[in-house]
Each structure stands twice: as C-alpha cells, then as structure tokens.
Design an enzyme around this catalytic site. Structure first.
Site, PDB file in Angstrom:
ATOM      1  N   ASN A  28       0.885  -1.165   0.000  1.00 28.08           N
ATOM      2  CA  ASN A  28       0.000   0.000   0.000  1.00 28.08           C
ATOM      3  C   ASN A  28       0.923   1.215   0.000  1.00 28.08           C
ATOM      4  O   ASN A  28       1.597   1.481   0.993  1.00 28.08           O
ATOM      5  CB  ASN A  28      -0.849  -0.059   1.280  1.00 28.08           C
ATOM      6  N   GLN A  61      -2.263   6.624  -1.542  1.00 26.57           N
ATOM      7  CA  GLN A  61      -2.617   7.858  -0.847  1.00 26.57           C
ATOM      8  C   GLN A  61      -1.401   8.781  -0.806  1.00 26.57           C
ATOM      9  O   GLN A  61      -0.256   8.318  -0.817  1.00 26.57           O
ATOM     10  CB  GLN A  61      -3.086   7.611   0.591  1.00 26.57           C
ATOM     11  N   CYS A  88      -5.979   6.526   7.232  1.00 28.30           N
ATOM     12  CA  CYS A  88      -5.262   5.570   6.381  1.00 28.30           C
ATOM     13  C   CYS A  88      -4.259   4.870   7.277  1.00 28.30           C
ATOM     14  O   CYS A  88      -3.227   5.442   7.646  1.00 28.30           O
ATOM     15  CB  CYS A  88      -4.570   6.264   5.216  1.00 28.30           C
ATOM     16  N   ASN A  90      -2.138   2.175   7.031  1.00 28.54           N
ATOM     17  CA  ASN A  90      -0.772   1.856   6.601  1.00 28.54           C
ATOM     18  C   ASN A  90       0.069   3.119   6.438  1.00 28.54           C
ATOM     19  O   ASN A  90       1.262   3.130   6.763  1.00 28.54           O
ATOM     20  CB  ASN A  90      -0.803   1.059   5.299  1.00 28.54           C
ATOM     21  N   ASN A 165     -13.094   6.534   8.281  1.00 25.26           N
ATOM     22  CA  ASN A 165     -13.586   6.447   6.907  1.00 25.26           C
ATOM     23  C   ASN A 165     -14.552   5.265   6.845  1.00 25.26           C
ATOM     24  O   ASN A 165     -14.514   4.378   7.698  1.00 25.26           O
ATOM     25  CB  ASN A 165     -12.434   6.318   5.893  1.00 25.26           C
ATOM     26  N   HIS A 167     -16.561   1.771   5.719  1.00 22.31           N
ATOM     27  CA  HIS A 167     -16.187   0.451   5.206  1.00 22.31           C
ATOM     28  C   HIS A 167     -17.418  -0.425   5.054  1.00 22.31           C
ATOM     29  O   HIS A 167     -18.338  -0.387   5.879  1.00 22.31           O
ATOM     30  CB  HIS A 167     -15.193  -0.237   6.147  1.00 22.31           C
ATOM     31  N   GLU A 216     -10.434   0.263  -2.575  1.00 24.12           N
ATOM     32  CA  GLU A 216     -10.430   1.485  -1.780  1.00 24.12           C
ATOM     33  C   GLU A 216     -11.263   2.584  -2.433  1.00 24.12           C
ATOM     34  O   GLU A 216     -11.274   2.737  -3.656  1.00 24.12           O
ATOM     35  CB  GLU A 216      -8.994   1.987  -1.560  1.00 24.12           C
ATOM     36  N   ARG A 217     -11.938   3.327  -1.575  1.00 28.03           N
ATOM     37  CA  ARG A 217     -12.695   4.493  -2.024  1.00 28.03           C
ATOM     38  C   ARG A 217     -11.763   5.437  -2.780  1.00 28.03           C
ATOM     39  O   ARG A 217     -10.663   5.740  -2.329  1.00 28.03           O
ATOM     40  CB  ARG A 217     -13.299   5.203  -0.807  1.00 28.03           C
ATOM     41  N   CYS A 225      -4.810  -2.466   3.090  1.00 28.95           N
ATOM     42  CA  CYS A 225      -5.548  -1.308   3.605  1.00 28.95           C
ATOM     43  C   CYS A 225      -5.625  -1.464   5.110  1.00 28.95           C
ATOM     44  O   CYS A 225      -6.302  -2.371   5.605  1.00 28.95           O
ATOM     45  CB  CYS A 225      -6.937  -1.220   2.984  1.00 28.95           C
ATOM     46  N   GLY A 226      -4.936  -0.590   5.837  1.00 28.96           N
ATOM     47  CA  GLY A 226      -4.876  -0.716   7.284  1.00 28.96           C
ATOM     48  C   GLY A 226      -6.203  -0.459   7.961  1.00 28.96           C
ATOM     49  O   GLY A 226      -6.651  -1.246   8.811  1.00 28.96           O
ATOM     50  N   GLY A 228      -9.054  -0.659   6.564  1.00 29.76           N
ATOM     51  CA  GLY A 228      -9.933  -1.730   6.109  1.00 29.76           C
ATOM     52  C   GLY A 228      -9.717  -3.018   6.876  1.00 29.76           C
ATOM     53  O   GLY A 228     -10.672  -3.741   7.178  1.00 29.76           O
TER      54      GLY A 228
END
Length: 287
Positions: A28, A61, A88, A90, A165, A167, A216-217, A225-226, A228
């Site tokens: 990531n 990101q 985020c 990660n 965020n 999920h 990912e969005r 995705c951490g 996530g």
C-alpha cells in the site's frame, strides 16, 4: 534508520522543486510531503497529478505532514481522485516510522482526521498504531439511514464499520476468485453510503486468521488497507466468526489486528523506497 534519517533530511529544503518520500506498508504505497518547514500548497489537482502512475509519481494515498501543538505531527491524507480521507492505517504506520526514527522516541501521538492516535515501537521493524474505537452508529459511518450494521440490507449481507472512513465488509467463500474491478465500484457507490465507501472481501480461515482483499474508495484495488483491516476485524468479530485478535492476510502481506478496550491496534511493517524531488516544471503545469 540511516535511510529514514537521510530521507527526512531531503525534506528539509523546498528551494528547488518539491521534495518527497515514497514509502509503502505491505505494498500500500504513499507519497509523503513535509509541510513542517515550508508551505506545501496542496490542491485536489496537485494530488491527482502526483498520483498518476504514468505522468506523476503514483500512490494509493498522498500524505502531508504539518506541525501540531497537541501531537508529534499532524497528518492529512489525499486520495488519487483529489479527495481527502480521514484515516489511512498503513500510511499512519509509515509516518510513525519516520517520526520514531527522526525523534528517537519509542512512543508517539499523531493527529489525523480520526483524532489523536497513539503509536508505539513494536520491535523487529514493526510499528503498532491504535486506530481508535470503531464507529458503530449508522450516522457516524456514515450511512444514509438507520440499518443493522452487522448485516446490511445489501445482497451478501455485508457488515459496516467506520474507522475515520467508511467500510463495507463482505464475508465470502473464495476471496481469490472475486473480480475487484467489477464489484468494487458497484459497492463503493452504493446508495447506502452517501460519502462512498471502501469495500473489503473476507475469507475466514480460522477464528484467528482471515484473508482479505480490498477496493479502496477513490477507485482502485490496493495490496493492503490498514483501516480496512481494522474494520474487517471488527465486523468479523461482531458476526461471531473470529476472536478480537486476528492475523489478516492481504495481497501485500500480513497485519496483526487486536481490538482492545482502548481501540483497534494494528501492527505491521513499513518500507522507505526512495526520496525524490518534484520538478518545478511538473508543478507549474498543474492547473
């Protein structure tokens, strides 16, 4: 450690172009800009330009660091589509690795859109971050209306959780056979998620192990995705499928997720890949 310190030293000067670091956590990947010593005029167009993997640098990101009165550093996350994200995981670990090495500390506090996050050196090159308690009220995720977050009224009965965020987490029989490029956009833009959502697909291996893939969005599949992984651990436990401490196997490697009384702790590795400078010519062409 020397590599990280050398990387941070490059960020000390913005005289010629815009210095950056490229890091990843389990594949990531992130571009990191340091606005603590000089202004970084971030815009949606700038994030999109840097994020292009052919005409820019490319990232999952983009991260901007800034000074902060109540934490060691303030972090803002940008997606490839020019939108911002509140969390985020990660990328937070990658920044934590930089600041741990920069300061010589073993514990840090980082400020993100998620709030103040605690970080600790986990040894062996690993970093642990407390991503905070999951958001388990429909308005906080956010969702469009009040529903059962353990089993959403969506085919496949996914669960929902917020980690700063949104999920949407599906439990499936065979995660490897899924077409992320087909399914991801469908659920990212589902009407139940007014701010769109990250979409995770889980395969339960045993009560302490899961396999996960993620859309990912912002419109892309990622190797890890951490946030996530944290949301997936929460949803799987609330469905009665796993314990609170699990290993999640992602396309890029493994994360350890532990949902404790004080929050969801995530532990995993980071990697500094290279440092560079965005040319003034490149920056001048961004509209």
């Amino acid at each position: 450690m020397k590599g990280y310190m050398a990387g941070m030293k490059i960020l000390d000067s913005l005289d010629n172009g815009l210095p950056f670091l490229k890091m990843h956590g389990l594949g990531n990947d992130f571009v990191i800009l340091d606005a603590r010593k000089a202004d970084v005029p971030m815009t949606a167009a700038m994030a999109q330009a840097i994020g292009h993997r052919y005409f820019g640098v490319g990232f999952d990101q983009l991260v901007v660091l800034a000074d902060c009165d109540d934490a060691d550093v303030d972090i803002t996350f940008w997606n490839t589509d020019g939108s911002t994200a509140g969390a985020c995981g990660n990328a937070t670990r990658c920044v934590a690795r930089l600041i741990l090495d920069e300061t010589g500390k073993t514990d840090l506090t980082l400020r993100t859109g998620r709030g103040l996050l605690s970080v600790t050196e986990a040894g062996g090159g690993l970093v642990s971050v407390n991503m905070g308690q999951p958001q388990l009220d429909w308005q906080d995720v956010p969702l469009a209306r009040e529903v059962d977050l353990v089993e959403l009224p969506i085919e496949g009965a996914p669960g929902a959780a917020g980690m700063g965020n949104p999920h949407c987490v599906f439990v499936v029989e065979d995660v490897e056979s899924l077409d992320l490029h087909k399914l991801g956009p469908i659920y990212e833009h589902h009407e139940l998620y007014p701010e769109r959502t990250n979409v995770e697909f889980l395969q339960i291996i045993d009560r302490n192990t899961m396999r996960m893939r993620v859309w990912e969005r912002g419109g892309l599949p990622t190797l890890a995705c951490g946030s996530g992984a944290c949301a997936s651990a929460v949803v799987a436990h609330r469905k009665g499928l796993t314990e609170r401490n699990v290993t999640i196997k992602l396309d890029g490697g493994d994360l350890q997720i532990d949902w404790r009384d004080d929050g969801v702790w995530m532990t995993g590795p980071t990697q500094l890949v290279f440092s560079g400078v965005l040319s003034t010519d490149f920056l001048d062409k961004i509209k």
